[in-house]
Design an enzyme around this catalytic site. Structure first.
Site, short mmCIF file in Angstrom:
data_model
loop_
_atom_site.label_atom_id
_atom_site.label_comp_id
_atom_site.label_asym_id
_atom_site.label_seq_id
_atom_site.Cartn_x
_atom_site.Cartn_y
_atom_site.Cartn_z
CG ASP A 125 -13.04 7.18 -1.08
OD1 ASP A 125 -13.11 6.73 0.07
OD2 ASP A 125 -12.08 7.09 -1.96
CB CYS B 103 -13.70 2.09 0.37
SG CYS B 103 -13.51 3.92 0.19
NE ARG C 295 -3.79 0.79 2.04
CZ ARG C 295 -5.00 1.21 2.48
NH1 ARG C 295 -4.99 2.26 3.47
NH2 ARG C 295 -5.93 0.78 2.35
CG HIS D 262 -8.37 0.25 -2.65
ND1 HIS D 262 -7.94 -0.74 -2.21
CD2 HIS D 262 -9.16 0.88 -1.45
CE1 HIS D 262 -7.74 -0.68 -0.66
NE2 HIS D 262 -8.73 0.01 -0.22
NE ARG E 211 -10.86 -4.37 1.46
CZ ARG E 211 -9.63 -3.42 1.73
NH1 ARG E 211 -10.11 -2.50 2.36
NH2 ARG E 211 -8.64 -3.48 1.39
CD GLN F 94 -12.95 -1.01 -0.12
OE1 GLN F 94 -12.25 -0.91 0.76
NE2 GLN F 94 -14.42 -1.35 -0.09
N1 NVA Z 1 -9.54 7.20 -1.63
C1 NVA Z 1 -9.24 7.03 -0.46
C2 NVA Z 1 -9.58 5.50 -0.13
C3 NVA Z 1 -9.10 5.00 1.20
C4 NVA Z 1 -9.59 3.52 1.41
C5 NVA Z 1 -7.75 7.12 -0.14
O1 NVA Z 1 -6.93 6.82 -0.90
O2 NVA Z 1 -7.37 7.85 1.05
N1 CP Z 2 -10.99 0.73 2.90
C1 CP Z 2 -9.75 0.62 3.32
O1 CP Z 2 -8.75 0.32 2.39
O2 CP Z 2 -9.48 0.95 4.49
P1 CP Z 2 -8.33 1.12 5.26
O3 CP Z 2 -7.56 2.32 4.93
O4 CP Z 2 -8.64 1.06 6.94
O5 CP Z 2 -7.27 0.05 5.01
#
Ligand code: NVA
Ligand code: CP
Length: 329
Positions: free
Chosen positions: A229, A270, A106, A133, A315, A136
């Protein structure tokens, strides 16, 4: 045709066929039932996986850890490695590939997860980058299948908000692949790139899916799913003021759900979500801009339409399916 995903990476769902995605969803369903029954076959016994995190996480990290441990694998969580600082990506990938059977990443750049896949020689899973992602989306599709009682290719899926972020991009890909009707409701400034839309329109031509980009809230009519989101993704924290201006008309409210004219419409997110001021950031935004909710109202978030915690649980089941399928086949 039998599906075998052994040895495959999951960098974006673009690389997967509809049949392969459906296979992962079916496997996740089976693993969820098994977990409920207390059956653990430990199909990953003896495997080691490493979780590399540049950005913060609750669900993704915990999903990978619990899923791996449920199936007997060992996990290393790494958020302070030498990668990119004192050691190149290529060298790090080669080292990790000697130790581990699979790598989750990540972070910021999609290129990083691609380089890890290129040089490690083991399956690499994208746990979120600025662009995509994919794990997800598997959980989201699984939740849609649980709560919307029609085949995926009959589902109208409306995504409201920042339609050019990792979630907007990935949901459009997932919906196109599964032949769904995908509507991105967003101001033009936040529409996905023309390049990705054209690419996904070609996928739709094969799957029967449909993509609409719209600025009009009226297009929620007939929706089975309303998804949103955060307005500001990780790494874009300087954008709050502009995003609040651009996206306030796209906040998911009870009025928006009513506009769907579907009493069974479900709400997905998400997570994490700014639906109240119970977070440090939520409070900071309240003090600065006077708003207590951002992308979704607390009322919708806590309503019977909201399936966000089933989605969060999924998830884990879907990530387990990805590891089982790519490490074991
Ligand atoms: N778009 C958000 C998704 C978090 C799961 C981010 O990248 O912060
Ligand atoms: N939805 C998601 O990716 O959650 P986290 O950022 O907590 O991993």
């Amino acid at each position: 045709m039998p599906t075998n995903l052994r040895g495959r990476n999951l960098l974006t769902l673009k690389d997967f066929t509809p049949e392969e995605i459906m296979y992962l969803l079916e496997l996740a369903k089976e693993l969820k039932t098994k977990k409920r029954l207390g059956i653990h076959n430990e199909v990953l016994k003896g495997k080691n996986v490493v979780l590399l995190f540049e950005k913060t996480s609750t669900r993704t990290r915990c999903a990978f850890e619990v899923a791996a441990l449920d199936e007997g694998a060992h996990v290393t969580f790494l958020s302070n490695s030498q990668m990119g600082k004192k050691e190149s990506l290529e060298d790090t990938a080669k080292v990790l590939g000697r130790f581990y059977d699979g790598i989750e990443f990540r972070g910021y750049k999609q290129e990083t997860v691609e380089l890890l896949a290129k040089h490690s020689g083991v399956p690499v899973w994208n746990g979120l980058t600025d662009l995509y992602h994919p794990t997800q989306i598997l959980a989201d599709l699984m939740t849609v299948r649980e709560y919307v009682h029609k085949p995926l290719n009959k589902v109208k899926f409306v995504y409201c908000g920042d339609a050019r972020n990792n979630m907007g991009n990935s949901l459009m890909i997932g919906c196109a692949k599964m032949g769904m009707e995908f509507v991105a409701l967003a101001p033009k400034a936040l529409w996905p790139s023309d390049e990705l839309v054209s690419e996904m329109n070609l996928v739709c031509a094969e799957t029967g899916g449909k993509i609409t980009l719209s600025e009009s809230i009226d297009d929620v009519k007939g929706a089975d799913v309303i998804y949103t989101d955060v307005w500001v993704s990780m790494g874009e924290e300087a954008q709050f003021e502009e995003r609040i201006k651009l996206l306030t008309p796209y906040r998911v409210t009870m009025d928006m759900l009513k506009k769907t004219e579907n009493p069974d419409v479900i709400f997905l997110h998400c997570l994490p979500s700014f639906h109240d001021t119970e977070t440090a950031v939520g409070m900071e935004i309240y003090n600065k801009y006077g708003i207590t909710e951002m992308e979704v109202t607390d009322e919708v978030f806590r309503s019977k339409h909201s399936k966000v915690f089933d989605e969060a649980e999924n998830r884990m089941h879907t990530i387990k399916a990805v590891m089982v399928a790519t490490l074991n086949g």
